[in-house]
Design a protein around this motif. Structure first.
Motif: not given
Lengths: 537, 126
Positions: A285, A287-289, A291-292, A294, A304-305, A307-309, A311-312, A315
């Motif tokens: 998990x 490693x997956x996170x 990657x998201x 950056x 860039x957005x 809120x999304x970055x 959040x990830x 997390x």
């Protein structure tokens, strides 16, 4: 092809040719470690030059232009040529042994990858030999600074090509490690019997295989842009592409050492690794996170957005917390045997925590606006990459050294190395948080005579030389221990749990005469338990 | 081990990345984020699928290894490619030397692979 090869048992090749061209994964791994350490020493000299320059306000040692080259090449050498390849080198050496394989998958590819890594490094450093000096557009080749009109030097072009070649090499040998772990395991090693370190290498190599080719492509693009004056991607797209590699690489430089420290803790606490299944899920998990996330490097670009970055990025604390919980849980009820390896593991655990927590600061867009481009960022990533990864690396070095060489490193000098590094590291980098809060920006050769800044910078410079002294103690330890050459048995620490400890120290060319039965992720622990009449866990 | 289980780590990881890419859509991000996020997830899933399909590669510990202990040709090929790339900056003379060295390396590799195939056939027919 020798007759012994056909029989499946081979004597190791010797001589200069073997040094250059052996396909044995252990030889490839050893050479990668050696080359990476050589690059580390070069990067360390650059760091000392920078710190000496910063000891006082004004320019005393190097010019602004040379300073720009030094910080660009220091970051490049440490990330592209030291910490990334040395973590993968541990995987090249250890993963086939840990999974009970006779050989790495694609041994020629791994050998070719090693040489691309070496040649990429030499190409990158050859910039220092050019008329205008080496690259000076930071280790990220920030666009538009890295475009030809802004940094027209040949050294910058050599940097672009060197990064591409070295990264290509690393991608290749990471793919070999990944395929070995997934396809070459001994038949009774199921997925949930793979050792902790090998799992961290699987996660690491997944990130390498899917993120690093993007950097190679980005460097090709940058080179075309520089040579032909065309614009293929705007600066924001360049940042997207670079950081798509640039954040996962932080974890590529971290995961192998989490796994190594996990193995060290289990061995020196004389218990099985705690929370294994949660650890496996969390590392994938994580490693997956990773990657998201950056885009958090681009918060201040406004492109860039957030809120999304945010959040990830935030997390990431969940899998990181599970891993910390497992590492502490492994030590908690163990019968601790103190050693240099364990001390470096503890240093990793505590110092990376500071790096991780400050990472949560910069994952918040509002705080990142304040911290961006200040010494807070320098302190944060040195706490992750030096206080964390480098300490984890030396935990691995002191732990697996007898396995790799067949003789022990001195414990007393090992502990002196540890304490010099703890003191030197914290004296160098902890004050940078205060300097950053006070407004000192990074990547500057000179700074205004602001109250207190000169004193703090001088203290940091002293700390940097204490780190260098610690490294000198390590090299002395290496020399003295090699003269004494106290022989190590197969199970060098008398508590090894994974398959490499069932093989001789150093292992023979074919790794194992007989692979022990594997009933869990700690097969040698199971065998000892069975011998003592205890039921396996 | 079944092919499905073999591909599990890569496939599960790809599914997780796909979920994260879908979450990104909620925030209406820029096009680069969407392309990179979905591109990554799809490439991981495709790779997971190819691991699922591949039959070669799995070997038991006792299997014979045919790779030679030394592969000078590999080193020559890698150094040649690197020199040719460096020559893109240093000049066509280095590109030419690099390509020449790389071709020699590839020739050596072909020779090594043929020897391997012969050895494999010899052991099988023995």
């Amino acid at each position: 092809m020798s007759a012994t090869a056909a029989a499946g048992v081979r004597a190791p090749a010797g001589g200069l040719l073997a040094l250059l061209a052996s396909t044995d994964h252990k030889s490839v791994g050893r050479r990668l470690i050696g080359v990476s350490v050589a690059f580390f020493l070069a990067g360390g000299v650059m760091a000392l030059l920078m710190r000496t320059e910063l000891a006082q306000p004004g320019l005393q040692v190097v010019s602004t232009d040379v300073y720009n080259q030094l910080f660009s090449m220091h970051g490049s050498v440490m990330i592209y040529l030291f910490m990334t390849p040395i973590g993968l080198a541990l995987g090249v050496y250890l993963v086939p042994l840990q999974v009970g394989a006779r050989e790495i998958a694609g041994p020629r590819w791994a050998l070719g990858g090693l040489w691309l890594d070496v040649m990429g490094g030499l190409i990158m450093l050859s910039g220092f030999l050019t008329v205008d000096g080496a690259a000076s557009a930071t280790w990220i080749g920030v666009d538009p600074l890295s475009r030809a009109p802004n940094t027209p030097s040949m050294g910058m072009d050599m940097w672009v090509l060197g990064v591409a070649v070295a990264t290509l090499g690393q991608t290749i040998f990471a793919a070999c490690v990944l395929v070995t772990a997934l396809r070459r395991r001994t038949p009774d090693m199921t997925l949930l019997r793979i050792p902790v370190f090998a799992w961290t290498m699987i996660a690491t190599c997944l990130m390498v295989v899917f993120a690093f080719p993007v950097l190679v492509g980005t460097m090709v693009m940058l080179w075309i842009e520089r040579q032909f004056g065309v614009q293929i991607a705007d600066p924001v797209t360049y940042q997207h592409l670079f950081w798509f590699y640039g954040h996962p690489v932080v974890y590529v430089m971290f995961f192998p050492f989490v796994g190594a420290v996990g193995e060290v803790f289990a061995n020196f606490a004389a218990r099985r690794f705690f929370g294994y299944r949660f650890f496996v899920v969390s590392i994938l998990a994580f490693a997956g996170l990773s990657m998201t996330v950056w885009g958090h490097h681009m918060f201040t670009s406004g492109q860039v957005e957030d809120k999304y970055f945010a959040l990830t990025s935030t997390m990431l604390v969940l899998p990181a917390g599970i891993e910390y919980f497992d590492l502490i849980g492994t030590l908690w009820t163990g019968r601790i045997r103190w050693s240099a390896a364990l001390l470096f593991g503890l240093g990793f655990l505590l110092q990376f925590l500071i790096g991780g927590v400050t990472g949560i600061w910069v994952a918040a867009p509002t705080i990142d606006q304040h911290d961006n481009n200040s010494y807070i960022v320098v302190a944060h990533f040195h706490y992750t990459l030096f206080g964390g990864s480098a300490f984890g690396l030396f935990a691995a070095v002191y732990y697996w050294w007898p396995k790799i060489t067949g003789w022990y490193l001195g414990e007393r000098l090992g502990r002196l190395h540890f304490w010099l590094w703890v003191i030197g590291f914290n004296v160098t980098f902890l004050p940078m948080f205060w300097l950053g809060f006070d407004g000192m920006t990074r990547r500057i050769a000179d700074y205004p005579p602001h109250p207190g800044w000169a004193t703090v910078n001088l203290v940091e410079t002293v700390g940097a030389f204490v780190i260098a002294l610690g490294m000198a103690v390590f090299l002395l330890n290496l020399a003295l221990s090699s003269l004494r050459a106290r022989a190590a048995p197969a199970d060098a620490w008398a508590g090894g749990q994974t398959l490499e400890w069932a093989s001789d120290s150093p292992p023979p060319r074919h790794n194992f005469d007989v692979v022990p039965p594997v009933r869990s992720y700690a097969p040698l622990w199971d065998l000892r338990a069975a011998a003592q009449g205890a039921a396996p866990e | 081990m079944s092919a499905l289980r073999r591909s599990l780590p890569v496939a599960a990881w790809g599914a997780f990345l796909l979920a994260l890419a879908v979450v990104a859509l909620i925030f209406r991000p820029d096009s680069q984020t969407v392309v990179l996020g979905f591109g990554l997830a799809v490439s991981v899933i495709v790779a997971g699928g190819s691991v699922l399909r591949a039959r070669r590669g799995r070997r038991a510990a006792g299997d014979v290894e045919y790779t030679p202990d030394l592969s000078v040709a590999t080193v020559v090929a890698a150094v040649g490619v690197s020199l040719a790339i460096a020559g893109a900056e240093a000049g066509t003379w280095l590109v030419a030397i690099g390509l020449g060295v790389a071709v020699a390396g590839v020739g050596g590799l072909v020779r090594e692979l043929r020897a391997e195939r012969r050895e494999r056939t010899r052991v099988r027919t023995r």
